[in-house]
Design a protein around this motif. Structure first.
Motif, mmCIF file in Angstrom:
data_model
loop_
_atom_site.group_PDB
_atom_site.id
_atom_site.type_symbol
_atom_site.label_atom_id
_atom_site.label_comp_id
_atom_site.label_asym_id
_atom_site.label_seq_id
_atom_site.Cartn_x
_atom_site.Cartn_y
_atom_site.Cartn_z
ATOM 1 N N LEU A 95 51.292 -71.694 -42.414
ATOM 2 C CA LEU A 95 50.618 -70.534 -41.571
ATOM 3 C C LEU A 95 50.225 -69.579 -42.615
ATOM 4 N N GLY A 96 51.096 -68.856 -43.424
ATOM 5 C CA GLY A 96 50.718 -67.752 -44.288
ATOM 6 C C GLY A 96 49.917 -68.273 -45.258
ATOM 7 N N THR A 97 50.012 -69.432 -45.788
ATOM 8 C CA THR A 97 49.083 -69.972 -46.872
ATOM 9 C C THR A 97 47.472 -70.230 -46.078
ATOM 10 N N ALA A 98 47.720 -70.588 -45.106
ATOM 11 C CA ALA A 98 46.120 -70.873 -44.319
ATOM 12 C C ALA A 98 45.501 -69.572 -44.061
ATOM 13 N N LEU A 99 46.421 -68.423 -43.919
ATOM 14 C CA LEU A 99 45.785 -67.322 -43.549
ATOM 15 C C LEU A 99 45.409 -66.488 -44.720
ATOM 16 N N GLY A 100 46.271 -66.642 -45.651
ATOM 17 C CA GLY A 100 45.782 -66.235 -47.124
ATOM 18 C C GLY A 100 44.511 -66.721 -47.527
ATOM 19 N N GLU A 101 44.223 -68.208 -47.426
ATOM 20 C CA GLU A 101 43.187 -68.622 -47.894
ATOM 21 C C GLU A 101 41.753 -67.990 -47.251
ATOM 22 N N LEU A 102 42.046 -67.748 -46.085
ATOM 23 C CA LEU A 102 41.037 -67.264 -45.172
ATOM 24 C C LEU A 102 40.208 -65.767 -45.598
ATOM 25 N N CYS A 103 41.304 -64.970 -45.849
ATOM 26 C CA CYS A 103 41.003 -63.593 -45.829
ATOM 27 C C CYS A 103 41.112 -63.072 -47.510
ATOM 28 N N GLU A 104 41.797 -63.828 -48.311
ATOM 29 C CA GLU A 104 42.062 -63.226 -49.656
ATOM 30 C C GLU A 104 40.857 -62.502 -50.262
ATOM 31 N N PRO A 105 40.995 -61.299 -51.038
ATOM 32 C CA PRO A 105 42.248 -60.931 -51.375
ATOM 33 C C PRO A 105 42.791 -59.917 -50.168
ATOM 34 N N GLY A 106 44.274 -59.827 -50.069
ATOM 35 C CA GLY A 106 44.816 -58.869 -48.919
ATOM 36 C C GLY A 106 45.605 -59.767 -48.162
ATOM 37 N N TYR A 107 46.032 -58.964 -46.951
ATOM 38 C CA TYR A 107 46.828 -59.628 -46.004
ATOM 39 C C TYR A 107 46.243 -59.350 -44.734
ATOM 40 N N GLY A 108 46.018 -60.565 -44.020
ATOM 41 C CA GLY A 108 45.393 -60.667 -42.734
ATOM 42 C C GLY A 108 46.521 -60.055 -41.813
ATOM 43 N N LEU A 109 46.258 -58.989 -41.084
ATOM 44 C CA LEU A 109 47.388 -58.392 -39.954
ATOM 45 C C LEU A 109 47.035 -58.617 -38.729
ATOM 46 N N VAL A 110 46.041 -58.514 -38.053
ATOM 47 C CA VAL A 110 46.012 -58.640 -36.753
ATOM 48 C C VAL A 110 44.301 -58.915 -36.438
ATOM 49 N N PHE A 111 44.407 -60.015 -35.594
ATOM 50 C CA PHE A 111 43.010 -60.558 -35.272
ATOM 51 C C PHE A 111 42.638 -59.626 -33.869
ATOM 52 N N LEU A 112 41.188 -59.617 -33.820
ATOM 53 C CA LEU A 112 40.831 -59.134 -32.586
ATOM 54 C C LEU A 112 39.755 -59.902 -32.027
ATOM 55 N N ARG A 113 39.875 -60.215 -30.693
ATOM 56 C CA ARG A 113 39.122 -60.866 -29.999
ATOM 57 C C ARG A 113 38.021 -60.054 -29.255
ATOM 58 N N LEU A 114 36.775 -60.133 -29.328
ATOM 59 C CA LEU A 114 35.788 -59.212 -28.895
ATOM 60 C C LEU A 114 34.833 -59.716 -28.115
ATOM 61 N N GLY A 115 34.171 -58.946 -26.961
ATOM 62 C CA GLY A 115 33.203 -59.446 -26.177
ATOM 63 C C GLY A 115 32.701 -58.373 -24.931
ATOM 64 N N TYR A 116 32.006 -58.813 -24.486
ATOM 65 C CA TYR A 116 31.271 -57.887 -23.206
ATOM 66 C C TYR A 116 31.790 -58.493 -22.023
ATOM 67 N N ALA A 117 32.902 -58.036 -21.177
ATOM 68 C CA ALA A 117 33.373 -58.149 -19.827
ATOM 69 C C ALA A 117 32.121 -57.512 -18.826
ATOM 70 N N ARG A 118 32.597 -58.266 -17.525
ATOM 71 C CA ARG A 118 31.371 -57.864 -16.623
ATOM 72 C C ARG A 118 31.995 -56.666 -15.885
ATOM 73 N N SER A 119 33.331 -56.449 -15.978
ATOM 74 C CA SER A 119 33.817 -55.172 -15.271
ATOM 75 C C SER A 119 35.092 -54.720 -15.793
ATOM 76 N N ALA A 120 35.447 -53.924 -15.319
ATOM 77 C CA ALA A 120 36.924 -53.368 -16.091
ATOM 78 C C ALA A 120 37.916 -54.138 -15.571
#
Ligand SMILES: Cc1cc2nc3c(=O)[nH]c(=O)nc-3n(C[C@H](O)[C@H](O)[C@H](O)COP(=O)(O)O)c2cc1C
Length: 351
Positions: free
Chosen positions: A309-334
């Motif tokens: 898992l660490g290797t795959a994440l490292g390959e995705l975002c090097e250089p550096g360390y991927g710490l937290v993913f954020l899922r984003l979008g527009y909700a219709r309501s609170a």
């Protein structure tokens, strides 16, 4: 600095997010200086070994206080981890009156509105302009940046990493115990609670709630895992919501030094507040990044999977360390329910 100002600054700090709503902060005033400490009794558990999650929460809390104080006309001189032999002392903040920062601070307006939203699907798109605004907030913290998986291959790789990490949270007995111990089932499915995760915030569909609640028992989880329950939960909690959301990014920190993790929390908070101002809903996914750092003591049977898992994440975002993913979008309501906070006096010396 008067009492009301001090109290307002601390209230802004306490509105920050923390993993599992653990609120691992302690405050101590020394005249007009403020010490931000990590609460020993609410930190250091399995996923928080080496205080990665607490340091991020401390960073988010610190950033809220700095932003709010600026809107009140105070600048902050911040020293992080002032004494290496005191691992719980996250920061000392010296406040000084600064006529130049008596300007409205736009992010301050989002401090009370910001919240975690675990529902889906969300609308989009998250435009390049919006992405640029979020990137700019992350970069205000030296060395911090956001990585946006762009191509289908990158998105697929990111999804796979997140899904595997979330699946592991249900498959590993240690991580399972930690996860379910933070859910306050006693609050029922409709009310908020002042600490920990209230079920109402988890967006679990009503028909599945009894099964989900039964999964807190290790024997039930182990039994259902033979039928693939962990994989289904990883799919439902991560893969599906992310596939049905237009935005996904990863906060990347330059090193695993505690000061960089704390700065990562500050960047996370700035990005989240900006997203809130832009009307976006946000759900963080921290397991992939935190487990990949290699500090979390999971059972030996899962070690190889973790290092892949660490290797795959490292390959995705090097250089550096991927710490937290954020899922984003527009909700219709609170969302119907939001996480509460403990009473101010429980955080230490409130002014
Ligand atoms: C460092 C950190 C890690 C988090 N990890 C997750 C996560 O993996 N999944 C999730 O749904 N929420 C996650 N959260 C969100 C918290 O659960 C949330 O901030 C907390 O319950 C308080 O709720 P609020 O954000 O609505 O104020 C994380 C928050 C922080 C600061």
């Amino acid at each position: 600095m008067n009492r009301d100002t001090k109290a307002a600054i601390l209230c802004a700090g306490v509105a920050a997010p923390s993993a599992d709503n653990s609120q691992p902060w302690r405050f101590e005033w020394r005249g007009d200086d403020l010490d931000l400490r990590i609460d020993e009794g609410r930190s250091g558990r399995v996923s928080d070994t080496r205080y990665v999650l607490s340091d991020m929460a401390a960073g988010a809390c610190l950033e809220n206080m700095v932003i709010h104080a600026r809107s009140l006309g105070y600048a902050a001189d911040v020293q992080t981890f002032p004494r290496p032999d005191d691992e719980l002392w996250a920061a000392r903040i010296r406040w000084r009156r600064d006529p130049e920062c008596d300007q409205p601070e736009p992010l301050a307006g989002a401090i009370e509105q910001r919240h975690t939203d675990r529902r889906f699907p969300w609308g989009g798109p998250v435009t390049p302009d919006t992405q640029a605004r979020l990137n700019a907030q992350a970069k205000l913290m030296p060395g911090q940046r956001l990585y946006w998986p762009q191509t289908p291959r990158e998105r697929k790789a990111a999804l796979s990493v997140i899904r595997q990490a979330e699946t592991l949270r249900f498959r590993s007995p240690t991580l399972h115990a930690e996860l379910f111990s933070s859910i306050r089932f006693a609050a029922g499915w409709h009310t908020a609670c002042e600490e920990g995760l209230a079920p109402v915030t988890l967006a679990v569909e009503p028909p599945v709630r009894p099964v989900f609640q039964a999964l807190r028992r290790p024997v039930v989880m182990t039994m259902l895992n033979r039928l693939g329950a962990a994989s289904i939960l990883g799919w439902r909690s991560a893969w599906l919501p992310i596939r049905l959301s237009p935005g996904l990014c990863l906060l990347v920190i330059p090193s695993t030094a505690r000061s960089d993790v704390l700065a990562g929390g500050r960047a996370l908070q700035r990005v989240w507040l900006q997203a809130t101002l832009d009307g976006l809903s946000v759900q963080p996914y921290a397991a992939a990044g935190v487990l990949s750092l290699g500090f979390v003591p999971v059972e030996p049977a899962f070690q190889r999977q973790l290092s892949r898992l660490g290797t795959a994440l490292g390959e995705l975002c090097e250089p550096g360390y991927g710490l937290v993913f954020l899922r984003l979008g527009y909700a219709r309501s609170a969302p119907h329910g939001r996480s509460g906070r403990r009473v101010p006096a429980s955080f230490g010396t409130f002014p």
